[in-house]
Design a protein around this motif. Structure first.
Motif, short mmCIF file in Angstrom:
data_model
loop_
_atom_site.label_atom_id
_atom_site.label_comp_id
_atom_site.label_asym_id
_atom_site.label_seq_id
_atom_site.Cartn_x
_atom_site.Cartn_y
_atom_site.Cartn_z
N ALA A 97 51.58 45.23 46.29
CA ALA A 97 50.46 46.18 46.13
C ALA A 97 50.35 46.73 44.72
CB ALA A 97 50.58 47.32 47.14
N LEU A 98 50.57 45.87 43.70
CA LEU A 98 50.38 46.28 42.32
C LEU A 98 48.99 45.99 41.81
CD1 LEU A 98 53.76 45.15 40.68
CD2 LEU A 98 53.10 47.44 41.42
N ILE A 99 48.35 44.96 42.34
CA ILE A 99 47.01 44.62 41.90
C ILE A 99 46.03 45.71 42.32
CG2 ILE A 99 46.41 43.29 43.98
CD1 ILE A 99 44.98 41.29 42.10
N THR A 100 45.03 45.97 41.50
CA THR A 100 44.05 47.00 41.81
C THR A 100 42.79 46.38 42.43
OG1 THR A 100 42.92 46.86 39.67
CG2 THR A 100 44.84 48.34 39.82
N LEU A 101 41.99 47.22 43.04
CA LEU A 101 40.73 46.77 43.61
C LEU A 101 39.84 46.15 42.54
CD1 LEU A 101 38.47 46.50 45.69
CD2 LEU A 101 37.93 48.94 45.29
N THR A 102 39.77 46.76 41.37
CA THR A 102 38.93 46.24 40.29
C THR A 102 39.35 44.82 39.92
OG1 THR A 102 38.59 48.47 39.42
CG2 THR A 102 38.16 46.63 37.93
N GLU A 103 40.66 44.60 39.80
CA GLU A 103 41.16 43.28 39.43
C GLU A 103 40.87 42.25 40.52
OE1 GLU A 103 44.95 44.67 36.66
OE2 GLU A 103 45.12 44.66 38.84
N LEU A 104 41.06 42.64 41.77
CA LEU A 104 40.79 41.73 42.89
C LEU A 104 39.31 41.37 42.94
CD1 LEU A 104 42.05 40.43 45.55
CD2 LEU A 104 41.01 42.39 46.72
N ALA A 105 38.44 42.37 42.84
CA ALA A 105 37.01 42.13 42.92
C ALA A 105 36.51 41.28 41.76
CB ALA A 105 36.25 43.45 42.98
N GLU A 106 37.04 41.50 40.58
CA GLU A 106 36.61 40.73 39.42
C GLU A 106 37.02 39.27 39.56
OE1 GLU A 106 34.47 39.80 36.35
OE2 GLU A 106 34.52 41.81 37.22
N GLN A 107 38.22 39.03 40.09
CA GLN A 107 38.62 37.65 40.32
C GLN A 107 37.74 36.99 41.38
OE1 GLN A 107 40.50 36.08 38.44
NE2 GLN A 107 41.79 34.55 39.46
#
Length: 288
Positions: free
Chosen positions: A60-70
């Motif tokens: 749970a280190l990845i952020t929502l912003t990073e996930l959504a951008e990918q």
């Protein structure tokens, strides 16, 4: 909406009578390859997202912003429907609502919200679940955050390996009652457990990791399982290939002597070079 056809394809899988294996995808190239190979669906897992974006384990280190951008990059690259592991929704129920909004606009065909307590608490080495009441609140928030009714929202629980089968069924029924589109289970250990869950619920079922006795697609289909994951071998294969190639180069092998590289034909097809050349001819006046 631009992504509605992808979501309708996922809904068609869930409403069908067969069980399918999705292709594990994590970036633009893997998504295009899965589409070219004819996979009906892509699965963007939390573990591969963390590895592809951060190079970190699934804690749970990845952020929502990073996930959504990918996810946005993957949606641009191919029209393959992709189901996204949205973990715990990146916070409380209000954060879940935002998570749905971001992944919807990023082009996800569907997403899962789970009831695991994330991130792990101080001094806690075991996995815990949030309360049933909080889990229900998250499912309601997810549904409330959806603008496109074709977006698929799945309630996910790992209770089978954390608490008990009875608790798994109790949670599944509660999430089902909120109006989610499907139920996603991890940790189911046997046909007996799956059959009990299937008998107690009515929504389409998605299975995460499962033992070998739960590999038969015909049996899974008979228990209303519509999607069965097969792990995330592609990113493991890619990691090994990159490692081996860099190691060989580091040891002095000339690039022309490398083995196992993608052919120019495959690379050209994956990057849609013919389409780019055609567009260049049309709008830039270049020769095809």
């Amino acid at each position: 909406m631009a992504f509605r056809s992808r979501r309708e394809k996922l809904r068609s899988i869930l409403s069908g009578s067969d069980c399918v294996h999705p292709g594990s995808v994590y970036d633009a190239i893997s998504t295009r390859i899965a589409e070219d190979l004819g996979f009906p669906l892509g699965m963007f897992g939390g573990s591969v997202a963390s590895l592809a974006v951060l190079g970190d384990p699934d804690i749970a280190l990845i952020t929502l912003t990073e996930l959504a951008e990918q996810m946005r990059r993957m949606s641009r690259a191919a029209a393959l429907p992709v189901l996204v592991d949205a973990d715990h929704g990146y916070g409380n129920a209000l954060n879940v609502r935002r998570t749905v909004q971001e992944l919807e606009t990023a082009g996800a065909a569907g997403l899962t919200i789970e009831d695991t307590l994330l991130p792990a608490g101080f001094g806690e080495s075991k996995t815990h679940l949030i309360s049933l009441e909080e889990g229900v609140g998250k499912m309601k928030a997810a549904l409330g955050g959806r603008s496109d009714p074709s977006l698929v929202i799945m309630g996910r629980t790992g209770a089978a390996s954390i608490t008990s089968l009875d608790d798994t069924i109790r949670r599944a029924l509660a999430y089902e009652a909120t109006g989610v589109d499907a139920l996603f289970f991890t940790g189911i250990k046997s046909r007996t457990e799956l059959e009990a869950i299937s008998a107690a619920t009515r929504l389409p079922i998605v299975l995460g990791g499962a033992p070998e006795e739960l590999n038969a697609l015909d049996h899974l289909a008979s228990q209303r399982v519509r999607i069965a994951l097969q792990g995330h071998a592609p990113i493991a294969a890619a990691t090994q290939a990159v490692y081996d190639t860099l190691k060989t180069l580091r040891e002095g092998t000339a690039p022309k002597n490398l083995k196992g590289l993608a052919s120019s034909e495959l690379t050209s097809r994956i990057m849609r070079e013919a389409d780019v050349k055609s567009r260049s001819a049309d709008v830039l006046g270049l020769k095809k």
